[in-house]
Scaffold this motif. Structure first.
Motif, PDB file in Angstrom:
ATOM      1  N   ASP A 179       0.867  -1.175   0.000  1.00 23.49           N
ATOM      2  CA  ASP A 179       0.000   0.000   0.000  1.00 23.49           C
ATOM      3  C   ASP A 179       0.903   1.224   0.000  1.00 23.49           C
ATOM      4  O   ASP A 179       2.108   1.118   0.257  1.00 23.49           O
ATOM      5  CB  ASP A 179      -0.899  -0.007   1.236  1.00 23.49           C
ATOM      6  N   VAL A 208       1.471   0.678  -8.689  1.00 23.98           N
ATOM      7  CA  VAL A 208       0.227   0.029  -8.283  1.00 23.98           C
ATOM      8  C   VAL A 208       0.422  -0.663  -6.945  1.00 23.98           C
ATOM      9  O   VAL A 208       1.523  -1.124  -6.614  1.00 23.98           O
ATOM     10  CB  VAL A 208      -0.229  -0.990  -9.364  1.00 23.98           C
ATOM     11  N   ARG A 209      -0.636  -0.729  -6.169  1.00 24.83           N
ATOM     12  CA  ARG A 209      -0.612  -1.394  -4.865  1.00 24.83           C
ATOM     13  C   ARG A 209      -0.882  -2.888  -5.019  1.00 24.83           C
ATOM     14  O   ARG A 209      -1.808  -3.282  -5.731  1.00 24.83           O
ATOM     15  CB  ARG A 209      -1.677  -0.798  -3.945  1.00 24.83           C
ATOM     16  N   LYS A 211      -2.099  -4.484  -2.637  1.00 24.25           N
ATOM     17  CA  LYS A 211      -3.359  -4.557  -1.904  1.00 24.25           C
ATOM     18  C   LYS A 211      -4.559  -4.515  -2.838  1.00 24.25           C
ATOM     19  O   LYS A 211      -5.587  -5.157  -2.574  1.00 24.25           O
ATOM     20  CB  LYS A 211      -3.414  -3.395  -0.920  1.00 24.25           C
ATOM     21  N   ASP A 212      -4.454  -3.784  -3.950  1.00 25.31           N
ATOM     22  CA  ASP A 212      -5.575  -3.657  -4.877  1.00 25.31           C
ATOM     23  C   ASP A 212      -5.983  -4.995  -5.473  1.00 25.31           C
ATOM     24  O   ASP A 212      -7.151  -5.205  -5.808  1.00 25.31           O
ATOM     25  CB  ASP A 212      -5.221  -2.681  -6.011  1.00 25.31           C
ATOM     26  N   SER A 213      -5.023  -5.908  -5.600  1.00 23.67           N
ATOM     27  CA  SER A 213      -5.313  -7.200  -6.222  1.00 23.67           C
ATOM     28  C   SER A 213      -5.381  -8.355  -5.229  1.00 23.67           C
ATOM     29  O   SER A 213      -6.049  -9.351  -5.492  1.00 23.67           O
ATOM     30  CB  SER A 213      -4.239  -7.526  -7.272  1.00 23.67           C
ATOM     31  N   GLU A 215      -5.742  -8.077  -1.493  1.00 21.46           N
ATOM     32  CA  GLU A 215      -6.075  -7.704  -0.119  1.00 21.46           C
ATOM     33  C   GLU A 215      -6.679  -8.843   0.699  1.00 21.46           C
ATOM     34  O   GLU A 215      -6.324  -9.017   1.874  1.00 21.46           O
ATOM     35  CB  GLU A 215      -7.008  -6.497  -0.099  1.00 21.46           C
TER      36      GLU A 215
END
Length: 271
Positions: A179, A208-209, A211-213, A215
């Protein structure tokens, strides 16, 4: 709340917004390895491989070769396993029963479980809409790969890496972005030398995080998957904690402070 870290050859005036760093009291460090400039905080995931050339005779001790090895043998399998877990996660969500109420033509309720009116029943039926949503969720999980000198998900960078290579050995470390606070990206300037695939994309559009993919798997799932990949390829002789590693440093060098004051080439920079 964050730290700006430059490679050993990095020039703060070219790579860092010094005014913003100074106003906000952000510390800057110049590490002993090469690579670019990154912003790290408590959400960053840091990994390091330390290798001896005589123990890895088939691996040429050059940055690109080391990155390809770690991408092919460790990070690649780890991210593929994480993607597989996410697919299972979405499938399990699809299979979870939902509460359904249906009215019959007489205005009452049609129950499939009892003869009583005003009851509900549980349905495990998969609709076309839910199947479509599953497909969309799966297709949205980007693939890991090495592009130029970056580890990326899809076409966006999610980790900075650097190497230090000396006679007889090498070190390869990566800071993965689980993140990040996009406001912290203001401390970095647009580098004049950047990968071709980045083009003129801003930091917000380029990174890009994880976490976005991933989490639902948790922040430290990458470490678990890395460990699995390492155990598939190496015999693990000993596993130690961070505290045990610090104690080893103290035994060998006196203390972390003694190491920093002596042979350590990482330095805190004045703003």
């Amino acid at each position: 709340n964050c730290l700006v870290v430059l490679g050993i050859g990095g020039k703060p005036k070219e790579l860092v917004n010094l005014e913003s760093v100074g106003v906000n009291g952000i510390s800057m460090v110049k590490r002993f390895s090469g690579g670019g400039t990154v912003v790290v905080d408590q959400s960053s995931l840091l990994t390091t491989f330390i290798g001896r050339t005589d123990m890895a005779p088939n691996l040429n001790p050059y940055p690109r070769d080391i990155m390809k090895w770690s991408g092919d043998d460790i990070f690649g399998p780890a991210f593929r396993s994480m993607k597989s877990d996410m697919i299972q996660h979405y499938k399990q969500q699809l299979q979870q029963p939902s509460l359904v109420v249906q009215e019959n033509s007489c205005g009452g309720l049609d129950s499939r479980t009892t003869n009583q009116k005003n009851t509900t029943f549980i349905s495990n039926e998969t609709t076309n809409d839910s199947k479509l949503l599953l497909e969309e969720n799966i297709s949205a999980i980007p693939d890991f790969r090495l592009r130029e000198n970056d580890y990326i998900l899809g076409d966006r960078k999610m980790g900075g890496n650097a190497q230090a290579i000396v006679g007889g050995g090498w070190l390869h470390h990566t800071s993965f972005l689980w993140d990040f606070d996009k406001d912290n990206m203001k401390y970095l300037t647009m580098p004049s030398k950047r990968p071709e695939y980045r083009g003129n994309r801003s930091h917000d559009d380029f990174i890009v995080r994880l976490k976005d993919s991933f989490e639902p798997l948790g922040k430290y799932s990458l470490f678990d998957k890395m460990k699995d990949a390492i155990e598939d390829r190496f015999d693990i002789v000993e596993e130690v904690t961070s505290q045990e590693a610090l104690e080893l440093v103290s035994d060998q060098f006196g203390s972390m402070q003694s190491w920093y004051d002596g042979k350590c080439r990482t330095r805190l920079l004045e703003v």
